[in-house]
Structures are given as structure tokens and as C-alpha cells.
Write a protein that holds these residues in place. Structure first.
Motif, PDB file in Angstrom:
ATOM      1  N   SER A 147       0.831  -1.201   0.000  1.00  0.00           N
ATOM      2  CA  SER A 147       0.000   0.000   0.000  1.00  0.00           C
ATOM      3  C   SER A 147       0.868   1.253   0.000  1.00  0.00           C
ATOM      4  CB  SER A 147      -0.942  -0.004   1.194  1.00  0.00           C
ATOM      5  OG  SER A 147      -0.212   0.171   2.389  1.00  0.00           O
ATOM      6  N   MET A 148       1.986   1.205   0.688  1.00  0.00           N
ATOM      7  CA  MET A 148       2.872   2.370   0.705  1.00  0.00           C
ATOM      8  C   MET A 148       3.461   2.609  -0.674  1.00  0.00           C
ATOM      9  SD  MET A 148       4.739   1.505   4.270  1.00  0.00           S
ATOM     10  CE  MET A 148       5.609   2.975   4.758  1.00  0.00           C
ATOM     11  N   GLU A 149       3.826   1.527  -1.349  1.00  0.00           N
ATOM     12  CA  GLU A 149       4.339   1.643  -2.710  1.00  0.00           C
ATOM     13  C   GLU A 149       3.297   2.290  -3.611  1.00  0.00           C
ATOM     14  OE1 GLU A 149       6.282  -2.328  -3.732  1.00  0.00           O
ATOM     15  OE2 GLU A 149       6.411  -1.171  -5.594  1.00  0.00           O
ATOM     16  N   GLN A 150       2.054   1.880  -3.419  1.00  0.00           N
ATOM     17  CA  GLN A 150       0.980   2.427  -4.241  1.00  0.00           C
ATOM     18  C   GLN A 150       0.849   3.918  -3.995  1.00  0.00           C
ATOM     19  OE1 GLN A 150      -0.348   2.004  -7.022  1.00  0.00           O
ATOM     20  NE2 GLN A 150      -1.902   0.440  -6.729  1.00  0.00           N
ATOM     21  N   ARG A 151       1.051   4.335  -2.760  1.00  0.00           N
ATOM     22  CA  ARG A 151       0.942   5.759  -2.450  1.00  0.00           C
ATOM     23  C   ARG A 151       2.075   6.557  -3.081  1.00  0.00           C
ATOM     24  NH1 ARG A 151       0.661   4.703   3.678  1.00  0.00           N
ATOM     25  NH2 ARG A 151       0.055   6.827   4.147  1.00  0.00           N
ATOM     26  N   VAL A 152       3.235   5.919  -3.220  1.00  0.00           N
ATOM     27  CA  VAL A 152       4.347   6.581  -3.909  1.00  0.00           C
ATOM     28  C   VAL A 152       3.943   6.857  -5.352  1.00  0.00           C
ATOM     29  CG1 VAL A 152       6.703   6.311  -4.748  1.00  0.00           C
ATOM     30  CG2 VAL A 152       6.110   5.531  -2.462  1.00  0.00           C
ATOM     31  N   VAL A 153       3.332   5.852  -5.989  1.00  0.00           N
ATOM     32  CA  VAL A 153       2.907   6.011  -7.385  1.00  0.00           C
ATOM     33  C   VAL A 153       1.874   7.118  -7.499  1.00  0.00           C
ATOM     34  CG1 VAL A 153       1.802   4.869  -9.330  1.00  0.00           C
ATOM     35  CG2 VAL A 153       3.376   3.599  -7.894  1.00  0.00           C
ATOM     36  N   ILE A 154       0.935   7.149  -6.552  1.00  0.00           N
ATOM     37  CA  ILE A 154      -0.102   8.185  -6.565  1.00  0.00           C
ATOM     38  C   ILE A 154       0.519   9.556  -6.393  1.00  0.00           C
ATOM     39  CG2 ILE A 154      -2.021   9.073  -5.199  1.00  0.00           C
ATOM     40  CD1 ILE A 154      -2.932   6.155  -4.953  1.00  0.00           C
ATOM     41  N   ALA A 155       1.449   9.657  -5.455  1.00  0.00           N
ATOM     42  CA  ALA A 155       2.129  10.945  -5.228  1.00  0.00           C
ATOM     43  C   ALA A 155       2.849  11.392  -6.484  1.00  0.00           C
ATOM     44  CB  ALA A 155       3.110  10.808  -4.068  1.00  0.00           C
ATOM     45  N   ARG A 156       3.533  10.454  -7.119  1.00  0.00           N
ATOM     46  CA  ARG A 156       4.296  10.781  -8.317  1.00  0.00           C
ATOM     47  C   ARG A 156       3.380  11.315  -9.411  1.00  0.00           C
ATOM     48  NH1 ARG A 156       6.708   5.709 -10.493  1.00  0.00           N
ATOM     49  NH2 ARG A 156       5.003   5.657 -11.971  1.00  0.00           N
ATOM     50  N   ASN A 157       2.214  10.680  -9.542  1.00  0.00           N
ATOM     51  CA  ASN A 157       1.303  11.091 -10.594  1.00  0.00           C
ATOM     52  C   ASN A 157       0.618  12.421 -10.307  1.00  0.00           C
ATOM     53  OD1 ASN A 157       1.060   9.089 -12.868  1.00  0.00           O
ATOM     54  ND2 ASN A 157       1.055   7.750 -11.103  1.00  0.00           N
ATOM     55  N   PHE A 158       0.232  12.627  -9.055  1.00  0.00           N
ATOM     56  CA  PHE A 158      -0.417  13.893  -8.710  1.00  0.00           C
ATOM     57  C   PHE A 158       0.567  15.055  -8.780  1.00  0.00           C
ATOM     58  CE2 PHE A 158      -4.789  13.695  -7.754  1.00  0.00           C
ATOM     59  CZ  PHE A 158      -5.094  12.433  -7.262  1.00  0.00           C
ATOM     60  N   ALA A 159       1.822  14.770  -8.510  1.00  0.00           N
ATOM     61  CA  ALA A 159       2.817  15.844  -8.450  1.00  0.00           C
ATOM     62  C   ALA A 159       2.917  16.620  -9.753  1.00  0.00           C
ATOM     63  CB  ALA A 159       4.178  15.271  -8.078  1.00  0.00           C
ATOM     64  N   ILE A 160       2.715  15.930 -10.889  1.00  0.00           N
ATOM     65  CA  ILE A 160       2.886  16.654 -12.150  1.00  0.00           C
ATOM     66  C   ILE A 160       1.639  17.422 -12.554  1.00  0.00           C
ATOM     67  CG2 ILE A 160       4.630  15.093 -13.061  1.00  0.00           C
ATOM     68  CD1 ILE A 160       2.483  13.734 -14.694  1.00  0.00           C
ATOM     69  N   ASN A 161       0.637  17.490 -11.653  1.00  0.00           N
ATOM     70  CA  ASN A 161      -0.590  18.221 -11.996  1.00  0.00           C
ATOM     71  C   ASN A 161      -1.120  17.815 -13.355  1.00  0.00           C
ATOM     72  OD1 ASN A 161      -1.520  19.749  -9.928  1.00  0.00           O
ATOM     73  ND2 ASN A 161      -0.144  21.447 -10.356  1.00  0.00           N
ATOM     74  N   PRO A 162      -1.503  16.546 -13.503  1.00  0.00           N
ATOM     75  CA  PRO A 162      -1.902  16.097 -14.835  1.00  0.00           C
ATOM     76  C   PRO A 162      -3.220  16.727 -15.278  1.00  0.00           C
ATOM     77  CG  PRO A 162      -2.402  14.431 -13.195  1.00  0.00           C
ATOM     78  CD  PRO A 162      -1.692  15.522 -12.473  1.00  0.00           C
ATOM     79  N   ASP A 163      -3.406  16.813 -16.581  1.00  0.00           N
ATOM     80  CA  ASP A 163      -4.691  17.260 -17.107  1.00  0.00           C
ATOM     81  C   ASP A 163      -5.765  16.265 -16.707  1.00  0.00           C
ATOM     82  OD1 ASP A 163      -2.730  18.269 -19.702  1.00  0.00           O
ATOM     83  OD2 ASP A 163      -4.134  19.654 -18.771  1.00  0.00           O
ATOM     84  N   LEU A 164      -5.399  14.986 -16.765  1.00  0.00           N
ATOM     85  CA  LEU A 164      -6.337  13.938 -16.394  1.00  0.00           C
ATOM     86  C   LEU A 164      -5.565  12.817 -15.717  1.00  0.00           C
ATOM     87  CD1 LEU A 164      -9.179  12.622 -16.563  1.00  0.00           C
ATOM     88  CD2 LEU A 164      -8.481  11.666 -18.762  1.00  0.00           C
ATOM     89  N   LEU A 165      -6.061  12.386 -14.566  1.00  0.00           N
ATOM     90  CA  LEU A 165      -5.448  11.244 -13.890  1.00  0.00           C
ATOM     91  C   LEU A 165      -6.396  10.060 -14.012  1.00  0.00           C
ATOM     92  CD1 LEU A 165      -3.237  10.003 -12.162  1.00  0.00           C
ATOM     93  CD2 LEU A 165      -4.363  10.894 -10.154  1.00  0.00           C
ATOM     94  N   LEU A 166      -5.887   9.014 -14.668  1.00  0.00           N
ATOM     95  CA  LEU A 166      -6.705   7.815 -14.837  1.00  0.00           C
ATOM     96  C   LEU A 166      -6.271   6.785 -13.818  1.00  0.00           C
ATOM     97  CD1 LEU A 166      -6.587   7.395 -18.705  1.00  0.00           C
ATOM     98  CD2 LEU A 166      -8.593   7.930 -17.365  1.00  0.00           C
ATOM     99  N   MET A 167      -7.201   6.245 -13.071  1.00  0.00           N
ATOM    100  CA  MET A 167      -6.833   5.245 -12.071  1.00  0.00           C
ATOM    101  C   MET A 167      -7.632   3.978 -12.322  1.00  0.00           C
ATOM    102  SD  MET A 167      -6.602   7.751  -8.762  1.00  0.00           S
ATOM    103  CE  MET A 167      -5.541   6.727  -7.814  1.00  0.00           C
TER     104      MET A 167
END
Lengths: 257, 256, 259
Positions: A147-167
Motif C-alpha cells: 500500500s505504501m508503494e501504491q501511495r508513492v505512485v499516486i504521489a508521483r502522478n499527482f505531483a505533475i498536476n496532470p490534465d487527467l489522472l486515470l486510475m
């Protein structure tokens, strides 16, 4: 669920992503059939469908991993283009970069976008704080729990302020209590950053818990069967009668065709 | 009510520690777990992601030896795995080179049961789990839900007293999972056995179990248990179900 | 036009690349002497000539036969000894600890390096040639079986154990079938290796075999003959590989499904 409901919802919103006539065929096999919908800026949209509804194909089309047979996808009014637009993903299989530390994982996407160094550092600090991994910043993914690894991935993706985040079912394999905890965290991040998120899941309870709006896909060949506005205040309770009613409604919608 | 029922499995003071390669400390997985399972009971062992529940199940199966404590099956200590316990695995563990019917008949093949009899028994259980028509298919051709049905048929076919199930639906998506839970309950009602079912999913525990035992985070011990008295078939969104779910959710640990 | 291309695209690519290769070869051979690089046509003529007149008392097909015989004997011995050894080493830790050190020491020694000692022990007759091919194939067979066994999913073994399988049953009923893909990979590689070694083996005073044709070509200063020999080695080698792949598909139907 009424027409008033829907128009009230959409009236105040700006369209971020516009999908028109999305059709996907593999040879003669029609998987996606003329799908039309909009995703609004800053919205948390959930897409649910029955098992085998071409959900993966749908995602891959949205993210431009595979070519579309017919139809268009526009972001901010122009055709989606990987050079201009950021579409980020979080998959069910955790994909933290194993040879980078937690903080370097978060930096990674930012560096690729060539942001200035001080902006990068600011964002890394903020994301570490939001996902509660500041203490673990120098750890490697193998040293963390799933779960912690998954949160790293989420943090990484949110950090770039994406136009769209697909999960795509990022919490699928985790136990329910942990899932709710992470979903709460997701919503916190989403609210703070105002990102546009499309969350795809088979889990109807998850969809009702998270979403402002739910799109229901039909079985193959898939179209948008129904659109449901989730007008419940946060924090939502799974035993709240209104929650249950909505969940039952969506469940019935999916089962029956 | 449960006192006059026969005890099938009796675990007393089970502790298990592992040596972690590359680290000096020992990993304490189970901490003096005592548990009794009654004949033909559907017992669910519920716990968060890391709680030693799989290790406990493997000890009962005889695949691992506990560091301390004893396990009695039918009042006799166990000496390893045996045909009295059949197991269903989360990752199916089907033999890819065998067809469905050969997989299902595996336990009987090991025991040297003659071909004709094996095939008859296997067919019976293939029908029971609803895979009629797929006898000659290979596991690679089946969906996740179907694979697990083979797993269940295989465990049943070797005619064990006890069925041990290790998060068998953990790898399936939510909707397939609900369907499989319903089917499993139906199958079990038709052919009752003593079942030890491990899961991290509270809804699943309440839906399936006669009794739910809740394990703590590592080192695992039994925190509490609940008797499920909601009449079958149970509905996930029934108010009683939801109340119980909330209660049990408070009893389970959050492991990040 | 595009439908024609789609329909025959499977064949267009290989035919196209062969044609391009031959063309390049032809062009290259025009600029140098026939001894240095004979043209494709010259090589073809030589092949026809050799198939009509015996070389050193044996027909062309006969030579191929001799090489094949040596390779097949070496290959069968390599599998017969290498397969069980590799599997046992992979399965049993004690066996592994005993045999591995010696194996690891012998493994890097190329088959060619065994030639002098092979001659010493087995003379210049068939025995030494078969031995060389055997050494190459044996090492590969052991390695592939060993790795295959070590990587068998422990979950499958646990499943077998949970049904009451004893270690013998676990080994034969579960571990070995689980290794079959690796075993087949080993068999294919071993056969290729044996075939590749046959040339080196035949350089040890052979009077028959494809290697002999190459040596003759060298002695007689006929490059076209050398090339014929090399091409024969290539053709037979790829035919053997194709045969084995066909056997694997037939014997492991579940695997073809997964691929």
C-alpha cells in the motif's frame, strides 16, 4: 438521478476532456460502441461496468496507448496530444520505479516535465506530506509495503498536476479497511490539488464512496448505459441508507440489461 | 450451543517465528493462537493484510510447522499434510499441464484410486461447481473465477473432512467475487464440510461465515470473534448486515 | 494491392530478405576474385556438382548422414545423462552442493578444448568426435534442467503436498512436468550445440561428414566447396531445430495455448 440534478451539476462546470463517438474494433469484434461523455475540470468521476465490459480497452483508448477506430478525444478543446497534455495513470499493478528512492520517484515525473528545480523540490515536499511518507523519503520501494508503494505512485502522478489522472482499480487487492483509508487519502489529495480524476473500478461501493458522478458501462459492445450523480456529503458512510440505496441502484443497473 | 458439537480442529498456543534472511531480528508472525473449529462449521478467519492468517492456515494444513504449540485434528496431532484436509489457494495452484478433470482428480491420483472411479468422482464435483463442459480444457483457457472453481472442485474431490481456503477470491474483481461467494455458499450447503476460510474482506466474512474470528496485525493473535446469526441467504446491503459490518470493521486493525 | 500484401505478408518478408541477401552477395562477389568470395551461382553449381560426384568416396547425402549420426548419438547420450542429473541437482540440495562445484569448474571449458584429450583417450575414430559433441550438449542439458527445476513455482509443490503427495510423487507428478518447457529449451539448445560442435570434431582427421567437405574445400583451395559445406550445416541445423519445435508443440499443448 433526475434530469434537473444532472443539469444543475453540469451548469457550473468547465469541460476538461471531451470524448465523442469513441468506437474501438479489433478486426470484426466491436468492443467499444460510440461512447460519448465529458469529464469536467476538477471532477472525481467513477466509471463502473460489468466484468468483461472492455474496461481495459476503454482505458487504453483514453490514454492513447492503443489507436481508436473512430471518434475523438479532446482535452481543453483541442485533440489530445501527448506532447502538450499530461495524462497520468495509476494501475492496479504497483509500478514504483524500483531503483529510485521514494522522493526520487516523485521527482522523476517532474524532471521529465522539465520544471525548474525549486518548483520540483516544493512539489516533492508537498506530496510527501500529503501522502504521509515524509519519514520514508529515502526508502526504496522494496522496503515498503504494497500500500505504501501504491501511495508513492499516486504521489508521483499527482505531483505533475496532470490534465487527467486515470486510475484503474489501484486498491483492488488491499483489505477493505486499508482501502477506505487510502480512498480518504485520495480524496484529500484530490480536493487540495483540484485535479481531474477518472477512477475506474468494478467495485460499486468504492465508486459510490468516491465519486461525484458515476458512469455505468454496458456489457460488450460497451456504451454508456447510465449516468448517476452522487449527491452525498463527505465523509460518506457505507451504512447510510441513502448510500445503500444508491449502491443498490447502480448494482441493479449493471446486472440488468 | 457450540459446546456439544464435535471439535474437528484444535489449535493450542500456536506461535510461529521466521528468520528473515539478511536481518538479525526474528519475525514473529503468530503469537500464541488458540482456536477450535467445530464439525461442519464455516469458520472465517478475518484479518488485515499482514496478520499471519495464511501462516496459521498453513500450519493447520501441515505445510508449515509451528514454532510452538500443538494442532489436533480429530483429536490426533498432525504430522504433515494429509488427505483429511483439502486446500484451495489464492493463486489457484492448478497444474497447467493437466486438464480440468485431471486437476480435479489429482488428490485421488496421488492416493492410487483406479481411473474409472477417479473420473466419476471428478465429474461429480465438476458438475457441482458448474463447470460441466469444460472437463478437457486447460487452466490457461479459463477465467479467474472458473480457475478457482476448479480449485474448489479439486479440494472437494479428494474427499477431505476439512476444507482450508486461503483467500480464494482475493485475486478476483469485485463482481466476480460476489458471484463466487454466492456459489460457494450454495455448494457448501449442498455438501457440507468443516471449512476454515481466510480472508481480509469483511463483507465476504459476514456473507459466508457461521462464525468469524478476527486476527490482529503482526504478531498475530486472536482479538475477538463474532457468531453470525443473520439468516441465509444474506444480503450485503441489509441493515443488520451493515451494522455487523461496522462493528467488525471497528474490531479489525488498520495496517498501513 | 494492399489486400494482396496483407494476405501474403507472412511470406513476403522472409522471401524479400533472402532475395536482398543474395543480391548483396552477388554484388559483393563481382568485385573480388572467385577464390575470395564465390558468387551465389558458383556456390549453387558446386552444390550440384558435389551432389552428383562423391567426395572422398562418399556422396553428399552420405556425408550429411555421417555428421548426423555422430550428432544424434552424442545428443541422445547428453540428454540421457544430462537431464536426470540436472533435475536431481535442482531438486535435491545435497546433490546440488556436491555436484555443482565440479560442474561449475568444467562448464567454461569449451568443447573444442576437449579435442586433444579426446583423441588421447578415444583415438581419431568415431568415439572422439561423438565425445566432443557430447560435452557441449551435456553441459547445456544439465544447466537448462537445473534452472528449470530451481524455478518451479513452490506453490505447485505445496499444492501437491497438501494433497498428501510424498516426495517421489511431488518430483515425478509435479516438478518434472512443471519443468517441461525448460527441459525442451535445453533439448533444443543441446541439439544445436551438438550440431555446431560436429565441425570441430570432424576436423580431427575425419574422412566423412560435412566438416570433412569444408576441410577438403580448404585443402583444394575451393572456396565454393567451403561455402557449400557451411550452408549445408546451416540448413540441416535449422531443420533439426524446426523438428524439435514441432515436437514441443505436440507434446506440450497447454504451453502453446499460453504463448
Amino acid at each position: 438521478m433526475t434530469a434537473d440534478n444532472k443539469s444543475a451539476y453540469k451548469a457550473k462546470r468547465e469541460v476538461k476532456v471531451s470524448v465523442k463517438n469513441l468506437t474501438k474494433k479489433y478486426g470484426d469484434l466491436l468492443v467499444l460502441d460510440n461512447i460519448n461523455f465529458d469529464i469536467y475540470k476538477g471532477e472525481l468521476l467513477c466509471i463502473v461496468g460489468p466484468t468483461g465490459c472492455g474496461k481495459t480497452t476503454f482505458l487504453n483508448c483514453l490514454s492513447r496507448f492503443i489507436p481508436i477506430t473512430e471518434g475523438t478525444i479532446d482535452v481543453d478543446g483541442v485533440p489530445a496530444d501527448p506532447h502538450i497534455h499530461n495524462i497520468a495513470f495509476v494501475f492496479q499493478e504497483v509500478s514504483a520505479i524500483p531503483w529510485l528512492t521514494v522522493e526520487d520517484n516523485i521527482r522523476f515525473g517532474l524532471r521529465i516535465k522539465r520544471l525548474p528545480e525549486d518548483e520540483i523540490e516544493k512539489r516533492v515536499e508537498r506530496m510527501l506530506d500529503i501522502v504521509g511518507l515524509t519519514k520514508y523519503r529515502t526508502y526504496y520501494p522494496q522496503q515498503l509495503s504494497a500500500s505504501m508503494e501504491q501511495r508513492v505512485v499516486i504521489a508521483r502522478n499527482f505531483a505533475i498536476n496532470p490534465d487527467l489522472l486515470l486510475m484503474d482499480e489501484p486498491y483492488g487487492q488491499l483489505d477493505v479497511k486499508l482501502r477506505y483509508y487510502l480512498e480518504d487519502e485520495l480524496m484529500r489529495i484530490w480536493k487540495e490539488l483540484g485535479s481531474t480524476v477518472a477512477f475506474i473500478t468494478h467495485n460499486i461501493e468504492e465508486a459510490v464512496y468516491l465519486a461525484e458522478r458515476i458512469l455505468i458501462l454496458s456489457p460488450k459492445p460497451s456504451t454508456i448505459k447510465e449516468e448517476v450523480i452522487v449527491d452525498l456529503p463527505h465523509p460518506r458512510q457505507f451504512d447510510d441508507p441513502k448510500f445503500v440505496a444508491l449502491r443498490d441502484y447502480v448494482t441493479e443497473s449493471i446486472k440488468w440489461w | 450451543m457450540s459446546e456439544d458439537r464435535e471439535v474437528k480442529i484444535a489449535c493450542k498456543g500456536i506461535s510461529k517465528t521466521f528468520h528473515v534472511p539478511g536481518q538479525k531480528k526474528l519475525l514473529h508472525v503468530l503469537n500464541s493462537v488458540s482456536l477450535e473449529v467445530y464439525k461442519n462449521e464455516f469458520l472465517v478467519i478475518l484479518g488485515p493484510g499482514q496478520s499471519g492468517k495464511t501462516v496459521l492456515l498453513n500450519c493447520i494444513a501441515g505445510l508449515i510447522e509451528p514454532t510452538q504449540g500443538s494442532i489436533l485434528i480429530n483429536n490426533k496431532p498432525i504430522t504433515g499434510p494429509g488427505p483429511d484436509r483439502g486446500m484451495v489457494f489464492q493463486r489457484y495452484a492448478l497444474f497447467p499441464w493437466k486438464t480440468v478433470v485431471q486437476n480435479v482428480a489429482f488428490g485421488l491420483t496421488i492416493r492410487g484410486v483406479p481411473l474409472k472411479e477417479r473420473m466419476e468422482v471428478a465429474q461429480h464435483y465438476i458438475d457441482l461447481v458448474g463447470l460441466n463442459g469444460f472437463e478437457k480444457s486447460y487452466p490457461a483457457e479459463l477465467s479467474g473465477g472458473m480457475k478457482q472453481r476448479v480449485g474448489i472442485a479439486r479440494a472437494y474431490a479428494s474427499d477431505p473432512d476439512i476444507l482450508l481456503m486461503d483467500e480464494p477470491f482475493g485475486a478476483l474483481d469485485a463482481q466476480t467475487r460476489y458471484a463466487m461467494e454466492k456459489e460457494l455458499r450454495l455448494i457448501w450447503e449442498k455438501e457440507k464440510r468443516t471449512v476454515c476460510f481466510v480472508t481480509n474482506n469483511i463483507e465476504e466474512a459476514i456473507y459466508l461465515g457461521d462464525r468469524v474470528v478476527i486476527m490482529s496485525a503482526l504478531p498475530g493473535r486472536i482479538k475477538t470473534e463474532h457468531n453470525i446469526t443473520i439468516p441465509v441467504p444474506r444480503a450485503y446491503t441489509h441493515p443488520d448486515f451493515l451494522t455487523l459490518r461496522k462493528q467488525i470493521s471497528e474490531d479489525t486493525d488498520l495496517v498501513l | 494491392m494492399s489486400t494482396f500484401i496483407k494476405k501474403y505478408s507472412k511470406w513476403l518478408a522472409p522471401i524479400g530478405s533472402f532475395a536482398a541477401f543474395l543480391l548483396l552477395w552477388q554484388v559483393a562477389s563481382l568485385n573480388v576474385s572467385a577464390d575470395f568470395l564465390p558468387s551465389p551461382l558458383m556456390v549453387w553449381d558446386e552444390l550440384v556438382r558435389l551432389s552428383q560426384t562423391p567426395v572422398g568416396g562418399t556422396s553428399l547425402l552420405g556425408h550429411v548422414g555421417y555428421s548426423l549420426r555422430r550428432v544424434m548419438i552424442a545428443f541422445i547420450l547428453a540428454v540421457a545423462f544430462g537431464l536426470p542429473l540436472g533435475l536431481l541437482m535442482g531438486w535435491n540440495r545435497v546433490c546440488d552442493k556436491i555436484v555443482s562445484p565440479i560442474f561449475e569448474l568444467l562448464r567454461p571449458i569449451p568443447p573444442i578444448a576437449w579435442i586433444p584429450i579426446a583423441i588421447l583417450w578415444l583415438g581419431v575414430a568415431e568415439g572422439s568426435k561423438i565425445f566432443i559433441c557430447f560435452v557441449g550438449a551435456f553441459v547445456i542439458m544439465v544447466l537448462n534442467s537445473y534452472t528449470g527445476m530451481r524455478y518451479v513455482d513452490p506453490l505447485l509443490i505445496d499444492a501437491a503436498r497438501s494433497f498428501g503427495a510424498n516426495p517421489r510423487q511431488q518430483f515425478f507428478n509435479v516438478a518434472v512436468p512443471a519443468c517441461l518447457p525448460s527441459i525442451f529449451a535445453g533439448v533444443q539448445n543441446a541439439l544445436s550445440m551438438a550440431w555446431m560442435c560436429v565441425l570441430a570434431a570432424e576436423m580431427v582427421g575425419a574422412r566423412e561428414g560435412v566438416g570433412f567437405i569444408i576441410i577438403q574445400g580448404m585443402d583444394l583451395n575451393k572456396s565454393s566447396m567451403i561455402l557449400v559445406g557451411m550452408i549445408l550445416i546451416g540448413i540441416v541445423g535449422s531443420l533439426l531445430a524446426a523438428l524439435l519445435r514441432g515436437a514441443e508443440r505436440a507434446l506440450c499443448p497447454w504451453r502453446s495455448e499460453m504463448v
